[in-house]
Design a protein around this motif. Structure first.
Motif, PDB file in Angstrom:
ATOM      1  N   TRP A 196      -7.020   6.020  -0.154  1.00 21.32           N
ATOM      2  CA  TRP A 196      -7.442   7.388  -0.481  1.00 21.32           C
ATOM      3  C   TRP A 196      -6.373   8.099  -1.303  1.00 21.32           C
ATOM      4  O   TRP A 196      -6.694   8.839  -2.236  1.00 21.32           O
ATOM      5  CB  TRP A 196      -7.738   8.178   0.779  1.00 21.32           C
ATOM      6  N   ALA A 197      -5.107   7.903  -0.945  1.00 24.21           N
ATOM      7  CA  ALA A 197      -4.018   8.523  -1.718  1.00 24.21           C
ATOM      8  C   ALA A 197      -4.003   7.990  -3.150  1.00 24.21           C
ATOM      9  O   ALA A 197      -3.760   8.742  -4.099  1.00 24.21           O
ATOM     10  CB  ALA A 197      -2.671   8.265  -1.038  1.00 24.21           C
ATOM     11  N   THR A 198      -4.295   6.712  -3.314  1.00 30.80           N
ATOM     12  CA  THR A 198      -4.365   6.133  -4.651  1.00 30.80           C
ATOM     13  C   THR A 198      -5.523   6.732  -5.429  1.00 30.80           C
ATOM     14  O   THR A 198      -5.384   7.062  -6.615  1.00 30.80           O
ATOM     15  CB  THR A 198      -4.505   4.599  -4.562  1.00 30.80           C
ATOM     16  N   ALA A 199      -6.675   6.886  -4.775  1.00 35.02           N
ATOM     17  CA  ALA A 199      -7.839   7.499  -5.431  1.00 35.02           C
ATOM     18  C   ALA A 199      -7.526   8.927  -5.844  1.00 35.02           C
ATOM     19  O   ALA A 199      -7.822   9.341  -6.968  1.00 35.02           O
ATOM     20  CB  ALA A 199      -9.048   7.468  -4.501  1.00 35.02           C
ATOM     21  N   GLY A 244       1.475   2.666 -14.070  1.00 29.61           N
ATOM     22  CA  GLY A 244       2.232   1.429 -14.160  1.00 29.61           C
ATOM     23  C   GLY A 244       1.404   0.168 -14.080  1.00 29.61           C
ATOM     24  O   GLY A 244       1.966  -0.932 -14.065  1.00 29.61           O
ATOM     25  N   HIS A 245       0.097   0.282 -14.028  1.00 29.99           N
ATOM     26  CA  HIS A 245      -0.751  -0.899 -13.988  1.00 29.99           C
ATOM     27  C   HIS A 245      -0.793  -1.571 -15.359  1.00 29.99           C
ATOM     28  O   HIS A 245      -0.521  -0.949 -16.388  1.00 29.99           O
ATOM     29  CB  HIS A 245      -2.182  -0.521 -13.577  1.00 29.99           C
ATOM     30  N   VAL A 256       2.052   5.345  -5.999  1.00 30.49           N
ATOM     31  CA  VAL A 256       3.098   5.697  -6.959  1.00 30.49           C
ATOM     32  C   VAL A 256       2.883   4.957  -8.274  1.00 30.49           C
ATOM     33  O   VAL A 256       3.004   5.540  -9.358  1.00 30.49           O
ATOM     34  CB  VAL A 256       4.504   5.404  -6.379  1.00 30.49           C
ATOM     35  N   VAL A 257       2.557   3.688  -8.187  1.00 31.52           N
ATOM     36  CA  VAL A 257       2.283   2.909  -9.401  1.00 31.52           C
ATOM     37  C   VAL A 257       1.098   3.519 -10.152  1.00 31.52           C
ATOM     38  O   VAL A 257       1.107   3.635 -11.377  1.00 31.52           O
ATOM     39  CB  VAL A 257       2.019   1.429  -9.043  1.00 31.52           C
ATOM     40  N   PHE A 304       0.804  -1.215   0.000  1.00 26.01           N
ATOM     41  CA  PHE A 304       0.000   0.000   0.000  1.00 26.01           C
ATOM     42  C   PHE A 304       0.843   1.274   0.000  1.00 26.01           C
ATOM     43  O   PHE A 304       0.312   2.348  -0.264  1.00 26.01           O
ATOM     44  CB  PHE A 304      -1.011  -0.029   1.149  1.00 26.01           C
ATOM     45  N   ALA A 305       2.138   1.182   0.243  1.00 22.34           N
ATOM     46  CA  ALA A 305       3.008   2.344   0.048  1.00 22.34           C
ATOM     47  C   ALA A 305       3.331   2.513  -1.432  1.00 22.34           C
ATOM     48  O   ALA A 305       3.455   3.635  -1.922  1.00 22.34           O
ATOM     49  CB  ALA A 305       4.299   2.198   0.850  1.00 22.34           C
TER      50      ALA A 305
END
Length: 172
Positions: A151-154, A80-81, A74-75, A69-70
């Motif tokens: 949430w950071a990913t969203a 990068g998916h 970034v990905v 989850f860190a």
């Protein structure tokens, strides 16, 4: 070469996102090193001294959660998916961008909703005093960390991800 110059040379992100990406990757790298050390100590202890590291499975599970989850925001920022683009060459650029925007909205909405639900579960775990089985580590804080990274990913998907869809050159 100064650290700031190195950071600018190795990270394409701009402004504070560059520092945040470096921090998250540093957390992931340190956690990967810690996981490697835990595994080595556990294996040597188990097979050489017949005494495994107590709680190594719990530490590995927590470390994997922190590591994954860190790295996830970034990905996502970097796109990068894995992407299946079978129809991209047959569709117009406008349609491809619309589909990319739709997927970015669905992904960010999903991560936001999951983050809300996971955070509630973390609060409930803290309220109930739930701890891990062997080491007694409060599991609620790890669950809340997962929610915050979701949430950071969203946020990363809906901001920088959308920026990449519309404004970044595809030839990079």
């Amino acid at each position: 070469m100064s650290f700031v110059a190195w950071l600018k040379a190795h990270y394409d992100e701009k402004g504070p996102i560059r520092w945040l990406a470096f921090l998250l990757e540093l957390i992931a790298a340190v956690m990967l090193m810690v996981l490697m050390l835990i595994t080595c100590v556990d294996v040597v202890g188990r097979y050489v001294f017949n005494k495994p590291l107590p709680g190594s499975i719990e530490l590995t599970e927590i470390g994997m959660a922190i590591l994954i989850f860190a790295a996830m925001p970034v990905v996502t920022w970097r796109g990068g998916h894995i992407v299946v683009d079978l129809l991209d060459r047959y569709l117009s650029t406008f349609v491809v961008k619309c589909l990319s925007l739709l997927s970015a909205i669905v992904i960010s909405g999903s991560f936001y909703y999951l983050g809300n639900r996971i955070y509630q579960l973390g609060e409930r775990s803290i309220r109930r005093g739930e701890v891990t089985e062997f080491l007694g580590i409060s599991s609620g804080y790890i669950v809340q960390y997962i929610a915050i990274m979701s949430w950071a990913t969203a946020l990363g998907m809906i901001t920088y991800g959308v920026y990449r869809i519309f404004f970044q050159d595809k030839s990079n």
